[in-house]
Design a protein around this motif. Structure first.
Motif, PDB file in Angstrom:
ATOM      1  N   LEU A  41       0.857  -1.172   0.000  1.00 61.99           N
ATOM      2  CA  LEU A  41       0.000   0.000   0.000  1.00 61.99           C
ATOM      3  C   LEU A  41       0.899   1.228   0.000  1.00 61.99           C
ATOM      4  N   ALA A  42       0.611   2.194  -0.854  1.00 61.57           N
ATOM      5  CA  ALA A  42       1.364   3.448  -0.898  1.00 61.57           C
ATOM      6  C   ALA A  42       0.439   4.578  -0.465  1.00 61.57           C
ATOM      7  N   CYS A  43       1.012   5.546   0.229  1.00 64.40           N
ATOM      8  CA  CYS A  43       0.193   6.627   0.747  1.00 64.40           C
ATOM      9  C   CYS A  43       1.028   7.900   0.838  1.00 64.40           C
ATOM     10  N   THR A  44       0.400   9.022   0.540  1.00 64.57           N
ATOM     11  CA  THR A  44       1.012  10.327   0.751  1.00 64.57           C
ATOM     12  C   THR A  44      -0.035  11.208   1.443  1.00 64.57           C
ATOM     13  N   PHE A  45       0.436  12.265   2.047  1.00 63.56           N
ATOM     14  CA  PHE A  45      -0.438  13.032   2.930  1.00 63.56           C
ATOM     15  C   PHE A  45      -0.604  14.472   2.482  1.00 63.56           C
ATOM     16  N   THR A  46      -1.647  15.123   2.990  1.00 56.64           N
ATOM     17  CA  THR A  46      -1.959  16.494   2.594  1.00 56.64           C
ATOM     18  C   THR A  46      -0.968  17.495   3.170  1.00 56.64           C
ATOM     19  N   ARG A  47      -0.391  17.164   4.313  1.00 53.06           N
ATOM     20  CA  ARG A  47       0.597  18.045   4.935  1.00 53.06           C
ATOM     21  C   ARG A  47       1.989  17.509   4.653  1.00 53.06           C
ATOM     22  N   GLY A  48       2.930  18.408   4.569  1.00 54.37           N
ATOM     23  CA  GLY A  48       4.303  17.996   4.338  1.00 54.37           C
ATOM     24  C   GLY A  48       4.688  18.123   2.876  1.00 54.37           C
ATOM     25  N   PRO A  49       5.936  17.771   2.577  1.00 58.15           N
ATOM     26  CA  PRO A  49       6.485  18.000   1.239  1.00 58.15           C
ATOM     27  C   PRO A  49       6.126  16.934   0.204  1.00 58.15           C
ATOM     28  N   GLY A  50       5.411  15.895   0.574  1.00 58.51           N
ATOM     29  CA  GLY A  50       5.030  14.881  -0.403  1.00 58.51           C
ATOM     30  C   GLY A  50       5.795  13.579  -0.308  1.00 58.51           C
ATOM     31  N   HIS A  51       6.322  13.273   0.863  1.00 56.01           N
ATOM     32  CA  HIS A  51       6.975  11.981   1.050  1.00 56.01           C
ATOM     33  C   HIS A  51       5.957  10.876   0.785  1.00 56.01           C
ATOM     34  N   VAL A  52       6.444   9.731   0.308  1.00 53.90           N
ATOM     35  CA  VAL A  52       5.576   8.588   0.037  1.00 53.90           C
ATOM     36  C   VAL A  52       5.941   7.472   1.003  1.00 53.90           C
ATOM     37  N   TYR A  53       4.922   6.872   1.574  1.00 52.86           N
ATOM     38  CA  TYR A  53       5.089   5.783   2.525  1.00 52.86           C
ATOM     39  C   TYR A  53       4.585   4.495   1.882  1.00 52.86           C
ATOM     40  N   HIS A  54       5.384   3.447   1.960  1.00 53.38           N
ATOM     41  CA  HIS A  54       4.983   2.131   1.471  1.00 53.38           C
ATOM     42  C   HIS A  54       4.777   1.206   2.665  1.00 53.38           C
ATOM     43  N   TYR A  55       3.614   0.584   2.715  1.00 54.42           N
ATOM     44  CA  TYR A  55       3.264  -0.355   3.776  1.00 54.42           C
ATOM     45  C   TYR A  55       3.209  -1.748   3.163  1.00 54.42           C
ATOM     46  N   PRO A  56       4.192  -2.617   3.459  1.00 51.25           N
ATOM     47  CA  PRO A  56       4.204  -3.951   2.850  1.00 51.25           C
ATOM     48  C   PRO A  56       3.214  -4.899   3.551  1.00 51.25           C
ATOM     49  N   ASN A  57       2.884  -5.967   2.845  1.00 55.00           N
ATOM     50  CA  ASN A  57       2.042  -7.052   3.376  1.00 55.00           C
ATOM     51  C   ASN A  57       0.638  -6.595   3.757  1.00 55.00           C
ATOM     52  N   VAL A  58       0.070  -5.706   2.961  1.00 49.09           N
ATOM     53  CA  VAL A  58      -1.303  -5.240   3.184  1.00 49.09           C
ATOM     54  C   VAL A  58      -2.218  -6.040   2.245  1.00 49.09           C
ATOM     55  N   GLU A  59      -3.195  -6.675   2.816  1.00 47.06           N
ATOM     56  CA  GLU A  59      -4.120  -7.496   2.027  1.00 47.06           C
ATOM     57  C   GLU A  59      -4.984  -6.621   1.116  1.00 47.06           C
ATOM     58  N   PRO A  60      -5.379  -7.143  -0.041  1.00 48.38           N
ATOM     59  CA  PRO A  60      -6.205  -6.359  -0.963  1.00 48.38           C
ATOM     60  C   PRO A  60      -7.522  -5.893  -0.338  1.00 48.38           C
ATOM     61  N   GLU A  61      -8.068  -6.686   0.570  1.00 48.53           N
ATOM     62  CA  GLU A  61      -9.317  -6.306   1.229  1.00 48.53           C
ATOM     63  C   GLU A  61      -9.123  -5.052   2.094  1.00 48.53           C
ATOM     64  N   THR A  62      -7.938  -4.928   2.703  1.00 51.88           N
ATOM     65  CA  THR A  62      -7.649  -3.738   3.512  1.00 51.88           C
ATOM     66  C   THR A  62      -7.563  -2.513   2.618  1.00 51.88           C
ATOM     67  N   HIS A  63      -6.897  -2.656   1.478  1.00 53.81           N
ATOM     68  CA  HIS A  63      -6.816  -1.540   0.526  1.00 53.81           C
ATOM     69  C   HIS A  63      -8.209  -1.141   0.058  1.00 53.81           C
ATOM     70  N   ALA A  64      -9.029  -2.114  -0.298  1.00 55.09           N
ATOM     71  CA  ALA A  64     -10.386  -1.828  -0.772  1.00 55.09           C
ATOM     72  C   ALA A  64     -11.198  -1.128   0.315  1.00 55.09           C
ATOM     73  N   ALA A  65     -11.071  -1.588   1.548  1.00 57.46           N
ATOM     74  CA  ALA A  65     -11.798  -0.961   2.661  1.00 57.46           C
ATOM     75  C   ALA A  65     -11.310   0.467   2.891  1.00 57.46           C
ATOM     76  N   PHE A  66     -10.005   0.699   2.757  1.00 61.04           N
ATOM     77  CA  PHE A  66      -9.428   2.039   2.904  1.00 61.04           C
ATOM     78  C   PHE A  66     -10.016   2.965   1.845  1.00 61.04           C
ATOM     79  N   MET A  67     -10.022   2.524   0.606  1.00 58.29           N
ATOM     80  CA  MET A  67     -10.538   3.353  -0.486  1.00 58.29           C
ATOM     81  C   MET A  67     -12.038   3.629  -0.320  1.00 58.29           C
ATOM     82  N   ALA A  68     -12.771   2.671   0.245  1.00 55.53           N
ATOM     83  CA  ALA A  68     -14.218   2.808   0.390  1.00 55.53           C
ATOM     84  C   ALA A  68     -14.632   3.529   1.676  1.00 55.53           C
ATOM     85  N   SER A  69     -13.688   3.755   2.572  1.00 55.61           N
ATOM     86  CA  SER A  69     -14.038   4.330   3.874  1.00 55.61           C
ATOM     87  C   SER A  69     -14.544   5.765   3.739  1.00 55.61           C
ATOM     88  N   ASP A  70     -15.493   6.107   4.583  1.00 51.63           N
ATOM     89  CA  ASP A  70     -16.034   7.473   4.603  1.00 51.63           C
ATOM     90  C   ASP A  70     -15.013   8.465   5.144  1.00 51.63           C
TER      91      ASP A  70
END
Length: 102
Positions: A41-70
């Motif tokens: 899973l890759a993620c960047t944030f609204t604050r800061g200079p745009g560093h990218v964080y990679h989270y290994p071993n994240v199941e596809p269901e977790t990614h889907a839930a993250f994208m679908a979360s309110d």
């Protein structure tokens, strides 16, 4: 009460592999990406200079839930933030994007 000393996480020395990011609506999370082949899973944030964080071993269901979360920020804080990660500097990310264009 004094604030505890905050030290940002160090950048990784692993090679950066670009994962396409999709912008999301959130006050905290700017964009999310996922590489199903490596379960990263890759993620960047609204604050800061745009560093990218990679989270290994994240199941596809977790990614889907993250994208679908309110609330991406709440989901991130509860489900993703506790995971181990590799932090890539915004400069490394920009250099990789420039090299790809050349």
């Amino acid at each position: 009460m004094p604030k505890p000393d905050f030290k940002p996480a160090a950048f990784t020395d692993k090679p950066y592999v670009a994962i396409p990011l999709t912008p999301v609506e959130s006050n905290q999370v700017a964009a999310i990406g996922y590489d199903a082949a490596t379960k990263t899973l890759a993620c960047t944030f609204t604050r800061g200079p745009g560093h990218v964080y990679h989270y290994p071993n994240v199941e596809p269901e977790t990614h889907a839930a993250f994208m679908a979360s309110d609330s991406k920020g709440k989901f991130f804080g509860e489900q993703i933030k506790p995971l181990t990660f590799d932090k890539f500097s915004a400069e490394t990310v920009a250099e990789a994007a420039k090299a790809k264009q050349e």
